[in-house]
Each structure stands twice: as structure tokens, then as C-alpha cells.
Scaffold this motif. Sequence first.
Motif, PDB file in Angstrom:
ATOM      1  N   ASN A 152       0.802  -1.223   0.000  1.00 25.86           N
ATOM      2  CA  ASN A 152       0.000   0.000   0.000  1.00 25.86           C
ATOM      3  C   ASN A 152       0.830   1.265   0.000  1.00 25.86           C
ATOM      4  OD1 ASN A 152      -2.369  -1.537   0.173  1.00 25.86           O
ATOM      5  ND2 ASN A 152      -2.098  -1.780   2.382  1.00 25.86           N
ATOM      6  N   SER A 153       2.143   1.157   0.097  1.00 30.74           N
ATOM      7  CA  SER A 153       2.941   2.367   0.269  1.00 30.74           C
ATOM      8  C   SER A 153       4.169   2.316  -0.632  1.00 30.74           C
ATOM      9  CB  SER A 153       3.383   2.488   1.743  1.00 30.74           C
ATOM     10  OG  SER A 153       4.091   3.678   1.927  1.00 30.74           O
ATOM     11  N   PHE A 154       4.463   3.462  -1.269  1.00 31.08           N
ATOM     12  CA  PHE A 154       5.681   3.602  -2.062  1.00 31.08           C
ATOM     13  C   PHE A 154       6.014   5.086  -2.167  1.00 31.08           C
ATOM     14  CE2 PHE A 154       3.470   5.110  -5.836  1.00 31.08           C
ATOM     15  CZ  PHE A 154       2.192   4.580  -5.642  1.00 31.08           C
ATOM     16  N   ILE A 155       7.193   5.382  -2.683  1.00 33.08           N
ATOM     17  CA  ILE A 155       7.692   6.766  -2.755  1.00 33.08           C
ATOM     18  C   ILE A 155       7.757   7.185  -4.220  1.00 33.08           C
ATOM     19  CG2 ILE A 155       9.640   8.289  -2.285  1.00 33.08           C
ATOM     20  CD1 ILE A 155      10.320   6.580   0.101  1.00 33.08           C
ATOM     21  N   GLU A 156       7.134   8.324  -4.547  1.00 32.87           N
ATOM     22  CA  GLU A 156       7.259   8.937  -5.859  1.00 32.87           C
ATOM     23  C   GLU A 156       8.204  10.129  -5.739  1.00 32.87           C
ATOM     24  OE1 GLU A 156       2.883   7.977  -7.823  1.00 32.87           O
ATOM     25  OE2 GLU A 156       3.327   9.981  -7.018  1.00 32.87           O
ATOM     26  N   ALA A 157       9.245  10.169  -6.559  1.00 35.53           N
ATOM     27  CA  ALA A 157      10.215  11.263  -6.487  1.00 35.53           C
ATOM     28  C   ALA A 157      10.687  11.599  -7.893  1.00 35.53           C
ATOM     29  CB  ALA A 157      11.407  10.880  -5.609  1.00 35.53           C
TER      30      ALA A 157
END
Length: 343
Positions: A34-39
Motif C-alpha cells: 500500500n505504500s511507495f515513494i514517488e520522487a
Amino acid sequence: MKKMKMKVASILAITLLSISILSYGVNNSAFAANSFIEASSSSGSVGNGDPLVISGSIVDYEDAGHALTFQIISPDNSIVQIGQVMGNIGSDGTFEMNLTAGGPLWKTAGEYTVKFFYGPTKGDATVNYAGGDTPSTPEPTAPEPEPEPTAPEPEPEPTAPEPEPEPTAPEPEPITCGAGTEMVNGICQVIAEPEPEPEPQCPAGYSFRDGVCVEDGGGCLIATAAYGTELAPQIQLLREVRDNTVLSTASGATFMTGFNTLYYSFAPTVADWERENPMFKESVRAFITPMISTLSIMTLADDGSEVEVLGLGISVIALNLAMYIAAPALIGFKVHKSLKSRK
């Protein structure tokens, strides 16, 4: 009777180890789904010494007290920088990081990958670096076509003489401003120097370098979280062996380079788990204490002695393999054999 107690204790230890491994896999999968990082980088193509701004957000962010750390990987998969994104993460999980591109480890031009870690949450961004050395290969050129025959140009018709230009007034001489001044609306004014921004205060054991707080000398994140402080005797022993013994030789320095690449790929996540779960922290401390004790053997080597450092290092590795792999395997084999004989 004593032998029976030892068998029961061995079975309980194996059962607890299996339960901890299964619970780790389930918790990690549930969180990562359910969680990830967009950069992304807003600086475009950067050169050596150019400012580099990377912003992003943690999707489905929950403030669990994790530290947002990062690694910068070169096009040849080498780690060129490790650090922690300082400042508060926004309530919606947004963050921004300011760096300076280039340095002694930025040797090759190309795409650099910035990997972010927030607990088990991961993400990355790419940066196009144009300040390094790029291999140049000559491009093939097509043969030039032969010129086609052209018709003779017609003779130009006679034209009327151009009128003489009218005389113009002489231009005024430009005004030159002195040192420390600049021209503003036709007037020389003193250049106001911008006040330097104060450096942010980093926590104990960190230094402000290249726009971020970086741990001094690299850090043993898992052991520090397990013992609760960098001043613990076990942490001091690890630093003494690393700085005074292993890094004093060329083979030891090469080993530490490869070890750091592997270690920092998972150490920030494990250290966060230790801070969140006291029982897991105690388990890690009990697991690594015998291994740290065996490293005291390395202090017997003379500083700079390749033979002694290499020989004692192999002995320590063999001792840990016997203690953590061979001994549990032998105990498991004995338990299995005993249980099979009862059937």
C-alpha cells in the motif's frame, strides 16, 4: 533427563525462529503493498557544482517515526553518496531535498539513480549528470555528393548609386561603474551582498555536507539501534577494528567498499524496525553480540600488516560461520535423528 531438556529447548528455539521469520515476511508484504515513494528531479541536466533539487511524496504516508534516508547510485552501480533527508516530512508525505551535483565519486556522466528508504517503503528518481567523462566515438559520415553542373550566373544589371548616409550625432560615452558597484537605471549603486543562509543543526554524530546531514565516518546503524547509543563499548570496538585495523590495509579498504554497498541497502530498514519493536531490538542485540565479541580477535593484528589482517579476518569469518550456521545445523540434525528414532 538433562539430555531431554536440551532437546526440548532446541525445539522451542527453532519454533520461535520460524515464527519470527514468518511474521517478518507478512508484515513487510502488507506494508509494501500500500505504500511507495514517488520522487523526481526538477533540475534537469546538471553539471559539476550545479544545485540539484529532488522532491517527492510518500504515498499512503503514515508518520511512524522513520528516518527518510537516501543513496545515490552512479551509472556503473557504485554508491557515490549516502545520507538522510533532514527537515519535517509534510503531513501528506511530501518532502524536498537540496544537493550539489558532482564530487570526487561522480566520475562518469549519465543517469544517476537516487534511491529513497522510509522504513520498508522505497522509491527512486533519476538525475542526468553531464559533468563527468563520457566516452567519445566518431560518428560515421556519409560521402559528400558530387556537385551538379550549374548554369552560368547572369551578369548583374547596373544599379543606381546608393545615397550617402546622413551624418548622425556622436553617441555618448558609456559610463563605467567602479568595483563593488553596478549600473541601475543609469546610476552606479553599491552591490548588496546576500546574507548567507545559516546551516541547519544536525543531530549528534552527523555533519552537514552537500546540503544534507550525513553520519560521521559512516555508521553501524543496526548495532547502534540495538545498543541504544553510539557510546556503547560494542560500537566503540566496531569502529576501532574498522578504522585502525581493516582500513589500514589495501585489501581491508577494498573489502569495506563492497561490504558498505551491501550493508547500507538494508541497514536503515532494520534499524527502524528495532526502534519500533523493543522485542525485535533485544533479539537483534542477542544475535549480534557473539559476532561482535569475535571481532576483538582483529585487534591482535599490527596496523598496516596485510598478511595478519587477511589471516585474522578469514579466521573470524570461519568462526562466525561455524557459530551461526554449522552449530545450528548440527543441533537440528541431532534433533531430527532423535525424533526419527522414536517412531
